[in-house]
Design a protein around this motif. Structure first.
Motif: not given
Lengths: 825, 283
Positions: A628, A630-633, A670-671, A698, A758-759, A762
């Motif tokens: 995504d 827009e959110t980096g997700c 991812m986390m 996470k 995600p950040q 972005l």
């Protein structure tokens, strides 16, 4: 004998032998054990990161109901550690503490609650020292050394080696590419927290039950610290509720429990809390890497120089091996004719890092596979082809002297390329959707033992008697990976009996032959070979006796369907139990042994001990992501993975390990992160976990798991039992780079570190929008003076596996010599 | 991870419960789902001497209409609310909000009252309740009083509930909105919102003419995005840009304040767009 070619159990998805007990709650994990008069131990842990201990005041704790005993560090002056060269831990710190979580005192009470309360009532007076929070700080801080040993200052280990003339290789290259990449540390997150129970025996001996992957090394550490003959100590490894490397070190809580039990003459139990497990750690090292590679136009590598900097935390643990492992396996997938590796590990005031699934290799593998993806784009090649066209051939020796046997990577790549529709879809998916590809390889056990010796790495003993039951003894430990099932299957297969006819006795230093432990993906290959040898020897004895009884040549007997019979006249035979009775009549009490020692590797230079293995597994992976913008997700809807396991002993368990690796790998990509933060100076300046609990750390859940298509590639390896290779660690490695490569295909930005948040995506998108390279990642590799590398000519250059400048380079001061008196026999 | 010792009572009536709270004072803690309280107890950050479980009081889990308002009992589970036809008919956005909480196990045990009273700045309910102009029904030794959602969430983990009071229900007035939506980005480990936006909109001729927007996860208290609401008739994208106006976005281990501001704008725009697209059906 023909039946080995037509296995009845091996290769079938049989039900795991420990499965029913596990799902019905009958497996006895360490925390399930209780003994009469048992008391409970808790450890007082430091809340400051680096300090001299001035005083420990127990007066308030003593007044708490139920508190009966304190264990002090001064009572256990001997140090221990998993590696002979890093014996740097005390069971309880009594001079200084080195990280938040370092244990300083043991409190024993009638109940766990009272012990817990008492730990809070103990007052420790600390004289605080400067803290070192990163590799960069370690490189410039020479005062307030965390340890008195090490290669220099706060650098624990520094290695530099060069195989072939790397610089001239860069001169010959059409493209020279450099990348700086970071891999954050993370933790094992086994469901079971560590636990141990120590029970003093009537005759001065002691038994320690523990959730450990390495009872043999716990045994050695206990002998050294308790100053008891090893023969008077029995260590029993309980089945582990997950290990992943987190239970591979001998731990202070095991030793303190044993010391307390000896001091007070009562069974003593300790179960760590989840938070303590986060601080005991021994997880993945955070590693900053710099990789520079020269390529030909067709994507062939001519030369590669890898630098790694590991943030080791407060103790040595496996760190010296971890450091070498960050450089060892870069050469076994694609041809790297000239190779230089520089690596260092720094001590910092953080929870000690150690081995986690993939031990030291996922980080450089991530760097290499992302780097290759960039190279393919720079050369206008398909990232699948830059890999496929330059594979290291089977039955070859790499530039750094690793001997490759079977090599199924080409087939693995083909499977995932075809399965994912790579050729039709890569680079052509709609905006926000992308595919990424990566490969990997892993050891099937280390070629050399952790401490220098010429003894077998594993042993299996078989006892048979007239009941027809077969008892199999081995020091291996079931950590969930299915080793019990492999052991039972190997023996049952050879003897032609059912899995249920086998009784296993494992992981018990009194009763079972030594096996070095469940780490390094060594168990299936090594234990399997020992089990085959012991079973073949038992079969030979039985066959000889039965042949004589039936008047049939021994070579004509078949062991199958719990019978021993004449291949040409199957009616002519007897049940297996009758056959054993026949053999028992002829030979007396029956027992056989088998053992396994890996073949010698061709490398003869200092550091050549890390990397060799009897065989290497291979994996290839394609991952699809949706990002995504827009959110980096982003999400991972689908994964295709192929793993060259040589031969599946049990394909259901192999698939489980592959899919478990995807799970773990996606977490790391991812986390998952064991990130630490420094509290403000006025609040102690301590380095504490950002996420010391499962409420915050996470990790994916079932709901996050993508669809996985798994292909098992079977290219039997002559060194593996039935041709089997490892599967527990290798398939994890391609996941992280495949994710980041897929993000590039999806939105055109490079995330040069994991976990990829995600950040970061972005920020990279922003960077690109502003005309930048569209990258998120570390800016630089620390400045390090590596000195003269150890120069080892490659096989292609006609080398003999030895360094040509060993004397000039010498031995750095950073290793401890193992005190042979330390371990009494 | 084992709580300190505590006593436990599960009264059958509200009066009994209030009596227990008076008797035990500071030592008493109310349990309705346990998702906030039990972790605190296990970490021993909370050590209540008495845990008063309200789940045996039947009237507290009722979901019913009351004079045109929807009354959701404090002990109604998230799952019951998510699947309630009454809630769906009254304000479907609240069903969506319920469905975004945690996972199925959490929604089966967790309750709206437990969540609301805990006043976690990243909980989902406050966004939905703020947007829907809900009010909280509080019963204490002095009788019953009602507090508007906009006055209820006063600080980080701090609500307007008084000493000895029990939240018995959440009351949602009749809605004039034509479309609603709740969208969130969850923190991956806990499922709490890094940003959650509830929007209720009125639409005329395809354009949003007015909106009510509640935002959670972004600041240290959930809030009504007044600047967005004021600007909404001038276009959704531009209005959404004001999502974090007037608040200090949280900056913590899970997300930076800049990222939270960014998410607030993105999710506000999406929530408004989704709500507008749904206009025509039940809000």
């Amino acid at each position: 004998m023909a039946d080995r070619d037509q296995p009845r159990i091996v290769g079938t998805p049989f039900r795991r032998v420990d499965g029913v007990a596990k799902v019905t709650g009958r497996t006895r994990f360490a925390d399930d054990l209780a003994f009469p008069r048992m008391v409970h131990l808790k450890l007082v842990r430091s809340h400051v990161p680096h300090a001299n201990i001035k005083e420990i005041d127990t007066s308030a704790a003593e007044r708490i109901d139920g508190v009966i005993h304190f264990v002090r560090g001064e009572d256990m002056p001997n140090t221990f550690g998993i590696l002979p060269v890093s014996q740097d831990e005390h069971a309880l710190a009594f001079e200084k503490v080195r990280f938040v979580g370092d244990a300083v005192l043991g409190v024993v009470a009638l109940t766990e609650d009272a012990a817990e309360e008492a730990t809070r009532a103990v007052k420790v007076d600390y004289e605080e020292l400067d803290t070192i929070g990163s590799v960069e700080e370690a490189l410039v801080t020479s005062t307030d050394k965390i340890h008195e040993y090490g290669d220099e200052g706060n650098i624990h280990k520094k290695v530099s080696m060069e195989f072939g003339d790397v610089e001239s290789g860069f001169d010959d290259a059409d493209l020279v590419l450099e990348d700086t990449i970071f891999y954050e540390g993370n933790t094992h997150l086994a469901m079971e927290q560590h636990a141990a129970v120590a029970v003093p025996e009537g005759d001065g001996k002691i038994t320690v039950w523990s959730a450990t992957q390495t009872p043999h090394y716990v045994h050695r550490a206990l002998a050294k610290v308790l100053e008891l003959p090893a023969a008077h100590i029995r260590v029993i490894a309980c089945p582990n509720g997950g290990g992943f490397g987190g239970k591979s070190d001998p731990f202070n809580h095991e030793i303190v429990a044993a010391k307390a039990a000896l001091q007070i003459g009562r069974p003593v139990k300790i179960c760590l809390t989840r938070e303590e497990v986060f601080y005991c750690h021994r997880g993945r090292h955070p590693v900053t890497m710099h990789v520079k590679t020269g390529f030909k136009k067709d994507g062939a590598i001519v030369s590669q120089h890898l630098k790694t900097a590991l943030d080791g935390g407060a103790f040595g643990s496996y760190g010296v091996a971890s450091t070498y492992y960050t450089g060892a396996l870069q050469t076994v997938t694609y041809k790297v004719p000239r190779y230089r590796f520089d690596g260092l590990r720094a001590f910092t005031n953080k929870p000690p890092c150690g081995p986690k699934r993939g031990h030291g290799t996922p980080q450089p593998r991530f760097a290499l596979e992302v780097h290759l993806d960039k190279a393919a784009h720079a050369l206008g090649m398909d990232p699948a082809d830059i890999r496929l066209n330059h594979l290291q051939p089977k039955n070859s020796v790499t530039a750094n002297w690793l001997k490759i046997g079977s090599m199924g990577l080409e087939e693995c790549l083909q499977k995932v390329i075809d399965g994912s529709g790579w050729r039709q879809r890569y680079g052509k998916l709609p905006e926000g959707h992308g595919l990424g590809i990566a490969c990997s390889s892993y050891l099937c056990g280390a070629g050399l033992p952790i401490y220098w010796n010429h003894m077998p790495h594993t042993g299996v003993q078989i006892k048979l008697d007239r009941s027809g039951g077969v008892a199999v003894f081995c020091g291996e430990i079931e950590i969930g990976q299915g080793s019990d099932s492999v052991l039972a299957a190997c023996v049952a297969e050879v003897l032609g009996i059912d899995l249920k006819d086998i009784r296993l006795c494992v992981g018990d230093t009194d009763l079972t032959p030594v096996d070095l432990g469940s780490y390094s993906s060594r168990v299936t290959l090594m234990m399997g070979n020992a089990a085959l040898q012991a079973a073949e020897r038992a079969k030979e004895l039985i066959a000889e006796a039965v042949a004589e009884r039936l008047q049939v040549p021994a070579g004509q007997l078949v062991f199958a369907e719990r019978r021993v019979f004449d291949a040409s006249d199957p009616e002519r035979g007897m049940t297996f139990s009758e056959a054993v009775a026949t053999a028992e009549s002829k030979f007396g009490t029956l027992g056989t042994t088998g053992s396994y020692t890996p073949p010698r590797s061709p490398g003869r230079f200092r550091g050549a001990g890390v990397g060799p293995s009897p065989a290497y597994s291979y994996s290839a992976c394609v991952i699809e992501v949706c990002v995504d913008r827009e959110t980096g997700c982003y999400t991972v809807p689908k994964v295709w993975i192929a793993h060259d396991v040589g031969r599946s002993i049990n394909p259901a368990l192999v698939m489980g390990q592959v899919e478990g690796s995807i799970y773990k790998g996606l977490g790391e990509a991812m986390m998952a992160e064991s990130a630490l933060r420094r509290l403000p100076k006025k609040r102690s300046n301590a380095l504490v976990h950002k996420f010391p609990s499962m409420l915050e750390y996470k990790s994916p859940t079932f709901l996050d798991m993508p669809e996985i298509v798994t292909y098992l590639v079977e290219d039997p390896d002559p060194n593996g039992p039935f041709g089997a290779k490892e599967v527990g660690q290798g398939p994890l490695l391609p996941v992280m780079p495949a994710v980041c490569n897929a993000i590039f295909d999806a939105v055109g930005v490079r995330i040069d570190q994991v976990p990829a948040h995600p950040q970061m995506i972005l920020q990279a998108l922003d960077d690109k929008a502003r005309g930048g390279p569209g990258r998120y990642g570390p800016k630089r590799f620390p400045d390090v003076s590596w000195g003269e590398p150890l120069r080892v000519p490659t096989p292609d250059e006609g080398g003999d596996g030895k360094a040509i400048n060993a004397e000039q380079v010498g031995v750095r001061g950073g290793t401890m010599k193992e005190d042979p008196e330390g371990v009494k026999s | 991870m084992i709580p300190a010792e505590f006593d436990y009572a599960a009264p059958a009536t509200l009066d009994e419960a209030i009596g227990l709270l008076q008797e035990h004072g500071d030592e008493a803690k109310i349990l309705t789902g346990g998702h906030s309280l039990v972790p605190l107890m296990k970490l021993r950050l909370a050590r209540p001497g008495m845990v008063v479980d309200l789940r045996k009081i039947d009237q507290l889990s009722a979901i019913e209409m009351d004079n045109g308002s929807l009354r959701i009992g404090a002990a109604a589970t998230h799952d019951a609310i998510q699947h309630s036809d009454l809630v769906s008919g009254h304000c479907a956005m609240l069903c969506e909000c319920a469905g975004e909480i945690g996972d199925l196990q959490v929604r089966n045990a967790g309750t709206i009252g437990g969540s609301v009273v805990h006043a976690d700045p990243a909980a989902d309910w406050p966004a939905g309740l703020l947007a829907a102009d809900a009010s909280m029904v509080l019963v204490g030794p002095g009788g019953e009083r009602t507090v508007a959602a906009s006055d209820f969430f006063v600080g980080l983990m701090e609500s307007a509930i008084g000493e000895g009071e029990i939240l018995t229900a959440v009351s949602i007035p009749a809605q004039s909105a034509q479309g609603g939506a709740y969208l969130k980005m969850a923190q991956q480990a806990s499922g709490f919102a890094l940003c959650g936006v509830a929007a209720l909109v009125q639409v005329e001729g395809g354009n949003v003419t007015s909106a009510k927007v509640g935002i959670t996860g972004v600041a240290n208290t959930p809030y009504r995005a007044a600047a967005v609401e004021a600007a909404v008739s001038g276009g959704l994208e531009a209005a959404a840009g004001h999502a974090a106006d007037g608040v200090t976005p949280l900056d913590d281990i899970h997300a930076s304040s800049a990222y939270r501001s960014h998410l607030a704008a993105v999710f506000t725009r999406r929530a408004l767009e989704t709500a507008a697209a749904r206009a025509g059906g039940s809000a």
